[in-house]
Each structure stands twice: as C-alpha cells, then as structure tokens.
Scaffold this motif. Sequence first.
Motif, short mmCIF file in Angstrom:
data_model
loop_
_atom_site.label_atom_id
_atom_site.label_comp_id
_atom_site.label_asym_id
_atom_site.label_seq_id
_atom_site.Cartn_x
_atom_site.Cartn_y
_atom_site.Cartn_z
N PHE B 38 38.92 54.76 40.67
CA PHE B 38 38.96 54.47 39.24
C PHE B 38 39.69 53.15 39.01
O PHE B 38 40.81 52.97 39.50
CB PHE B 38 39.71 55.60 38.52
CG PHE B 38 40.11 55.29 37.09
CD1 PHE B 38 39.15 55.04 36.12
CD2 PHE B 38 41.45 55.27 36.72
CE1 PHE B 38 39.53 54.76 34.80
CE2 PHE B 38 41.83 55.01 35.41
CZ PHE B 38 40.87 54.75 34.45
N GLY B 39 39.04 52.24 38.27
CA GLY B 39 39.72 50.97 38.01
C GLY B 39 39.77 50.60 36.54
O GLY B 39 40.73 50.00 36.08
N CYS B 40 38.71 50.94 35.79
CA CYS B 40 38.69 50.48 34.39
C CYS B 40 38.07 51.50 33.45
O CYS B 40 38.36 51.50 32.27
CB CYS B 40 37.94 49.16 34.29
SG CYS B 40 36.16 49.34 34.58
N GLY B 41 37.18 52.34 33.97
CA GLY B 41 36.54 53.35 33.12
C GLY B 41 35.50 52.80 32.17
O GLY B 41 34.96 53.55 31.35
N GLN B 42 35.21 51.51 32.27
CA GLN B 42 34.31 50.88 31.28
C GLN B 42 33.21 50.05 31.95
O GLN B 42 32.71 49.11 31.34
CB GLN B 42 35.12 49.96 30.36
CG GLN B 42 36.21 50.64 29.57
CD GLN B 42 35.68 51.44 28.41
OE1 GLN B 42 34.54 51.27 28.00
NE2 GLN B 42 36.49 52.35 27.90
N LEU B 44 33.48 47.78 34.12
CA LEU B 44 33.89 46.37 34.16
C LEU B 44 34.45 45.92 35.50
O LEU B 44 34.66 44.74 35.71
CB LEU B 44 34.97 46.13 33.08
CG LEU B 44 34.52 46.30 31.62
CD1 LEU B 44 35.73 46.39 30.69
CD2 LEU B 44 33.60 45.17 31.20
N CYS B 45 34.71 46.87 36.42
CA CYS B 45 35.38 46.45 37.67
C CYS B 45 34.66 46.85 38.94
O CYS B 45 34.90 46.28 39.99
CB CYS B 45 36.81 46.99 37.71
SG CYS B 45 36.95 48.73 38.16
N GLY B 46 33.82 47.85 38.89
CA GLY B 46 33.03 48.23 40.07
C GLY B 46 33.73 49.11 41.09
O GLY B 46 33.12 49.49 42.09
N ALA B 47 35.00 49.46 40.85
CA ALA B 47 35.73 50.26 41.84
C ALA B 47 35.08 51.62 42.07
O ALA B 47 35.23 52.23 43.12
CB ALA B 47 37.17 50.46 41.38
N CYS B 48 34.33 52.09 41.07
CA CYS B 48 33.77 53.44 41.09
C CYS B 48 32.32 53.47 41.56
O CYS B 48 31.65 54.47 41.37
CB CYS B 48 33.84 54.02 39.68
SG CYS B 48 32.81 53.05 38.56
N THR B 49 31.85 52.37 42.15
CA THR B 49 30.42 52.26 42.46
C THR B 49 29.96 53.30 43.48
O THR B 49 30.57 53.48 44.54
CB THR B 49 30.12 50.84 42.99
OG1 THR B 49 30.60 49.89 42.04
CG2 THR B 49 28.63 50.65 43.24
N SER B 59 30.01 54.86 38.39
CA SER B 59 30.11 56.29 38.12
C SER B 59 31.05 56.60 36.96
O SER B 59 30.96 57.66 36.36
CB SER B 59 30.55 57.04 39.38
OG SER B 59 31.84 56.64 39.78
N CYS B 60 31.93 55.67 36.61
CA CYS B 60 32.87 55.91 35.50
C CYS B 60 32.14 55.94 34.17
O CYS B 60 32.68 56.42 33.18
CB CYS B 60 33.95 54.85 35.45
SG CYS B 60 33.36 53.22 34.95
N SER B 61 30.94 55.36 34.14
CA SER B 61 30.24 55.24 32.87
C SER B 61 28.90 55.95 32.89
O SER B 61 28.04 55.67 32.08
CB SER B 61 30.05 53.75 32.54
OG SER B 61 31.31 53.12 32.50
#
Lengths: 766, 152
Positions: B38-42, B44-49, B59-61
């Motif tokens: 989890f990096g931004c939840g929006q 915007l950062c790609g950490a959750c790819t 995946s956060c969105s």
Amino acid sequence: MMPKLPFLKKEKTDASTPLSTGDRSEIFRASRRDFLKIGSLAAGGFVLGINFQCNGPKGELITFAPNVFVSIGSDNIVTIVAHRSEMGTGIRTTLPMIVADELGADWSKVKIVQAEGDEEKYGNQNTDGSFSVRMFYEPMKKAGATARHMLVQAAAKEWGVDPSECDTESSHVILKGGSKKIPFGDLVAQIQVMEIPKPEVLTMKEFSSYKLVGTDLPIYDVKDIATGKAVFGADVNLPNMLIAVVQRSPVVGAKVVSFNDEKALAVPGVKKVVKIDGPGLPAGLDKPLEGIAVLAENTWAAIKGSQALEIEWDLGPNQTYNSGVQLEEMLKSTASNGTVKRERGNFNQAKSSSGKVLEKTYLAPFYAHSTIEPPAAIADVKADGSVEVWAPSQHPQWARGAVAGALGIDVSKVKINVTLLGGGFGRKSKPDFVAEAALLSKAAGVPVRVQWTRECDLHHDYFHSHSAQRIVATLDGSGNLTGWNHHTVFPAIGSGLDAAPPSDGELDLGCRDFPYDVPNIRIEAHESSAHTRVGWLRSVSNIHHAFAISTMLDEIAETKGVDPVDQAIQLLGEDKDLIFAGEMVGDYGNYGEKIEDFPWNTGRMKKVIETVAEKSNWKANLAAGKAVGFAAHKSFLTYVACVVTVEKDAAGNLLIPEVHYAVDCGIPVNTDRIRSQFEGGAQFATSLAMTSAITFENGKVQQNNFDTYKVIRMPQSPKKINVHIIPSTEKPTGVGEPPVPPFIPALANAIYKLTGKRNYELPFKA
Amino acid sequence: MENYTLTINGKTQDVNAPEDMPLLWVIRDLLDMKGTKFGCGQALCGACTVHLDGEAVRSCSLPISQVGEGKITTIEGLSEEGDHPLQKAWVEHIVPQCGYCQSGQIMNAAALLAKNPSPSDSDIESAMEGNLCRCGTYNRIKDAILTASKSL
Ligand code: FES
Ligand code: FES
C-alpha cells in the motif's frame, strides 16, 4: 529550550552527550542464552559480544555496555546481528560484511538477524545522520579480528604449528600453503573455553587484502525483496489484531471539542472508536497528535470508518497560519541585522571598499518525506502491562521510550522489533506513530496495527522547513571575492510559536562551515516561528544552504568571467585542515565529531572537484557551450562534487541526460551501495529541485496525495548517473545524505546555462 | 457483505467482503498475502500493482466487485521459484534500496514484457511512469528490464 538534534549527535536517548567515533570497543564472550533470544544457533555455538565504548566530548570514556553479537555455530554458520535499521542504504549488509571479511567468513554462510531496539544491549541504534559506517567500522573489524584470532589459535594448536602459519578463508582456518584446512564450526568447542584475546595482540587486515570490503557486495535482502517476501512495518499479522486509521488534528495544536462516531461504528467491520489525547502545543517531536482512531477488522473498514467520523475541532492558534505569508516575512527579515554566528575579518568594511556588490535572495519550501511506505506500526499490549511492538523505526530506542512514556510503564516492559523500513529519510526516526499503536492496543485490549494513509502522511509529517536566505558578496576591482555575508532563516527543528533562530546544529549544516578563503565572512541567523511540526529530511538544512551558496558562487564566477570549477579550487586555497578557530559564535558541532579528528580538509575537496571535472569532461563541454552545471558540497563529513547536464526535448520538457558525482567518503566499504545512494540521492534531489513543495493555508497542508505532492517518476529521472569513488584509506564516512545537497545547485547552474534565467526559488519554475 | 470466489496465483479463494473493498485489502488483510504493498490508495504510486488476466492493475483502486472471473497474479505467484527473468535481473542489478516499491515495479514490468518482449527505453519509461520509487532506483529498474528482455 531547543532540543538537541539526534541526527547530529550519537546521543543516548536519555542524555545528549555528543560522542566521537574514537574506537574503544571491547570484545567479550556473550552468553548463548542472550543470543538465542534473537537468533537461532546450532548446538554448541560460540558467541562474541562487542561492547562499544566511545570518547565523550572531552575525551572521557563513555561505555554503553551494549552487545552486538557475532556467533559461530557448529554447523559452520556465522550469524551477525544487525543493530542499525535498514531503510534502503544497505546498512544491514554493510556493517556485517566488515565483520565477515575481517573474520574470513564465507559470505554465503553468513546469516544476518535484526536486533530489537534495546539501548542497554546494542547502544545507540539511531539510524540517522549518515553515521553508521563512520561509528561502527572499527568495532566491527575488531569483532571479526577477535574471532579470527581465536580460531587461528585453536587450529594451530590442533595442527601443532605456529599460529602465524595459519589464516582464515571461506569460513575455514587454513594452513598457509593450503595443505590443511578445518571449518570454523569444528573449532567451536576449542574457542569456547579460550580466553578472549586482548586488543593489543590482534592484527587487522590491510584494506588491500579484504575480499568483501571495497566491493559491490549485493544486499542481503535482495532476493526476499524481489520475491515479495521481505517484511516491512505493516506486514506483521497477529491473531485478533485490529487495524486503526486515525483522523488527526488538521492544524497542529488543534484539540477535539466533540465527536460523533455513530456513522463510523455503523461501517461493517468497525469495532471501536478511541480518542488519542495529543499534547496540543508545543507538539513535540515524539508525541502523537490529538486524534480520533477508528479500529476495525481490516484496513478498508478502518479507512471508511475514519471518513465517516464527525469531529468538531478547536483549531487553536495555528488556524490562521499561511506559509506563503510567513515566507515573505522571513525574506524581509534577512535584510536586517541578525544574530552573528560566525565572523572573520570585517565584512562591513569589505563592503564599503568593494568594487562590486552582488546581493541575491533564495527561497525554499516545506518538504514532506513521503516514503512510499507510509508510517505503520503494530503493538500488542499484554495483560501483564508489557508491550511488544513491530515497527519500521529508524530510532527504535526513541520509539521504546515514547511507548513507555505513553503507557506510563518502564522501558524494560517494552520490546521493539524492527522491521525493514520502506524508506525513512528522517521521518521514521520520530516515534509518534509507534506510540499511537501502543495507546490504541492498550485501549482495545487486542493487538493493533495503526495504518497511516498517504493523506495522513502528507498532512502530519515532521516537515523539512521552508527557508529564506540572503547572500551579499563583495568583489574587488578584479572580481575577486572579498566578502561573504550569508543570512539564513527557517523555523527550527522542534521549535514552536515562540520566535527563535535556527539552532547552531542546523547552522553547521552547510552554512557556517563555508570553507572558502574569503578574508571577510559574516554569517547571520534570523528568527522565525514554527506552525507545524518541523523535523529533518535527508541532509537537513544542507539542502537549502548548498542551493544558495553554490548558485551564488556560480554567479560570482560568471561576473568575474572565470570557470566556476577553477574558482572553487582557487578559493579553497592550499591543502589544509580548517578548524574555524575563533570564528564560530556558539558551539560548532562538526556532525558530532571532534574537529581535530575530522577536520575540514580543503585538499580532499579539491580532489573531488578535479575528479568530477575530469570525468565529466567539464572543460570540453563548457567550451562546446553545453548546458552543464557544477557544485561541490561537503556534508556529514563526506566530500562531494557534482556536475549535471540538462537539455530540453522537442516538447520543451527539461531532461537531465547525465550526472557525474565524485565522492570521498574515506574507505569505501560497499561500493555498490555507495553508488546506489548517489543514484538515489540525485533522483531524490531532482524531486526537491523540480516538483515538490508543501504549503499551508489556514494552518492546513494543501497537498493530499502524490497528485499534488509530486515526486519524480521514471521519465523525469536523471538518465545516466556516474559515481566516481575516490580511493581512500581515511576513516570511512556515510553516504546516505551527502549526495543530495550539491545536486540541486549543480542542476540550477546547468538550467541557467540552458535558459539564461537563474532560479532563486525551489522548486524551480523552469 | 458479499461472497466472492477469486482465482489468485492459480488457486481459488473464497472471501466475504463489502463490494467496494479494494482488491489490495482483500489480498493483504483477508488473504494475508503481504507482498503487495500500500502506498497511496489512489492509483498514483503503483506499489499495489498486481495482474488481472495478465494486465497490470492498481489493486488499491479496483473494488472486489469488479474482479469478476478474472485471474489475479501477485508477486508471490509471479514465478514458482522466484526466478522470473525480471526477478533474476533485479538481483543481478541489485535494484532495490528500501525495497518497498519493488513488488509493484516488478509486477508492472512483467505485464509490460508479456506484451512487449523487447521494449525500447521510451516504451519502458511510459509503461513504468505510474510506479513511484522514492529511493530513486529508476535507472536500475530500467537496466534490469532491459536485461530481462534480452533473456526472454
Ligand atoms: S497504493 Fe495503489 S497505486 Fe498507490
Ligand atoms: S526502493 Fe524504496 S521506494 Fe523504491
């Protein structure tokens, strides 16, 4: 009273005595029981402890009595405890590799275990201020050499030869010539009953005979990271754990008047709503902000629940704060007289008799750390009142103290497990988020993970403060620099509503230690107040100081019509050690080291400047009219020079095709991690220079997420970053922060070449 | 709350979740797979790819209700032995610093290579633009992708 700056001082958490690296460590036999608490050890293993001792400011001996363990198992595995936090610098690899190399261990048979946060056991664990390698290089060597000495003695006895006939290699003792060898693990029983040798009998390896130190050794965790197995702060899962998301004071100092949690509690999965009492003002560096926490079965429910809270705030005195207005006032204040913090010669006289006066002002904004891992911590307060914590903490002992303080218990009841950090840059040295987890677990009676969202992170950081500076330079008839008057003002770390100048420690960061041979120097500090939480960010006030100084020097060189590289070398003068005797007003900190041990050596600086000029083809590029910019800046005792090239693409976007750095950090321990810190530092600094800024209106941060607080993405990254490491046998110094300061002015100077317009304000408009 | 049957890394998993719960929290909290970050939840950062039917998604969105029958792959399922050409290249180039963004970087790069096995520099830059790295590993990421593409 301004707090001491922990990133500058190798302080104990309860006393802020600055310590120097003068190594007085002691090696002793540690109990297996102690070791087994942190790592596994094959039967019959042997454990050594390192007892760090350091010199105090007056040379007196200060003992921490901590133990960093090195063990050798009968299975031939060498286990080394990493007691510093890993946030991306590679320190978890770099310190153990020193031990392993001195010992002669086979790196593939070395296991690294992370120490918990425990000052009594491990001494200072504050991973900040680029000082891990500086402080622990010698003790790590000594630990390795002690174990090697004992193993060699044991094997020599077994073989009936003189110990001088033996050496270690690949976790074996070998008989020189190679006719016999024996694994370390087979000697464990013998060394267990052996006296620990006195330091006088130890021989340390020559740098040239190291096999790991001075090489590109891959970081220990690289495979775990590439496969998603590495454990970060939020990755620990405990039975019955609740997840907390908190709505915190929107303005620093705000207090809750009332709140309605009805809608929050109606969100499926939400279990509990808990108020966290904040200190109000001053907000402090280690206390949670006031807030309302929503505790839920999963993170999503906690996020939704926190959004459904209705809170009435008393916003307090900071609700009218506007950072733009303050910055203008700060700028104005630099035109008046400040408090003189360094004086050489007589600047005013130089000014009245000078041929030309250059006067420029510089502005820089607030910055957030925005580590990609937002703060998160897990606490499990047990029925007996003790608490176990898992946290990505740069300063686990401060976290331990903050948790104990928040819960009103003794630190001995607090166990802090340190996970990997998903970036730190100074943010995760503050323990506020760890204390939150502890308070919430206590209130809920179950383990709690507090999870900051990106919005929480950007709104409630300990920001790098905005700043205004004015530099007045006087030149004689032939354009030589005769006087330097640097005014600086920024809300100090840990300061509050009362007006105060930056602390001496912050002024020491690239401002007062102006190294150039200018006959008249006056450094003045001005007062301002803080209306948010101000902390430290990778290289701290070096960021804005280096920007102002090195762009001004470029302008001076231009005025005189000389090459700024030649000018810098000429202004550094003869090779010499600067100690600023009699010039500093107040204490000069020198990054926690005695100036006699780590003087400001102009020769080392000239060498990095010459190297970067040569490697980057500076002269030829300059002659060819390329847009190249130069800057040199020493910080955290590491000498760095930087050349940046810029160009514009067809669409008019600024590109940075090439960067050259030369660095003298003394003995280079892990050359790959030195390079990676510089590669990353250039990218970090590009964000500071080009894209990032935090602003406040009505006391509230205006940026919410990465759409408004911008950090660079791959297309904006400098393309080719060349790092030239000066071979050196000087004492090693850190590289986490030093890449950042010179990059920004070098970039500014290059942009000026390209556009003909100078940038006096960060982030650049070009 | 609804029941969903997901296919993750080749395995079927039943979960009970509200329909708006992002796939990220299903993966991390309900299924306890912690490689996806989890990096931004929006977005915007790609950490959750992660991959949804081979496409890189944030995946956060992505609400769980929109996953449908899609096959999900996370970093844990990218390769059995951790030896996907990208993972090997990541080790060879010693890409990570803190490492936090790297699961997302690798998953995003894997989706790129699956579609475009020999990407140019600018193909890589535009494909990877959504993945932030605050430590500054962009150049090594690019080099590692190029190395991996050569071994395909
Ligand atoms: S967490 Fe999904 S894109 Fe940032
Ligand atoms: S390696 Fe730290 S954010 Fe990318």
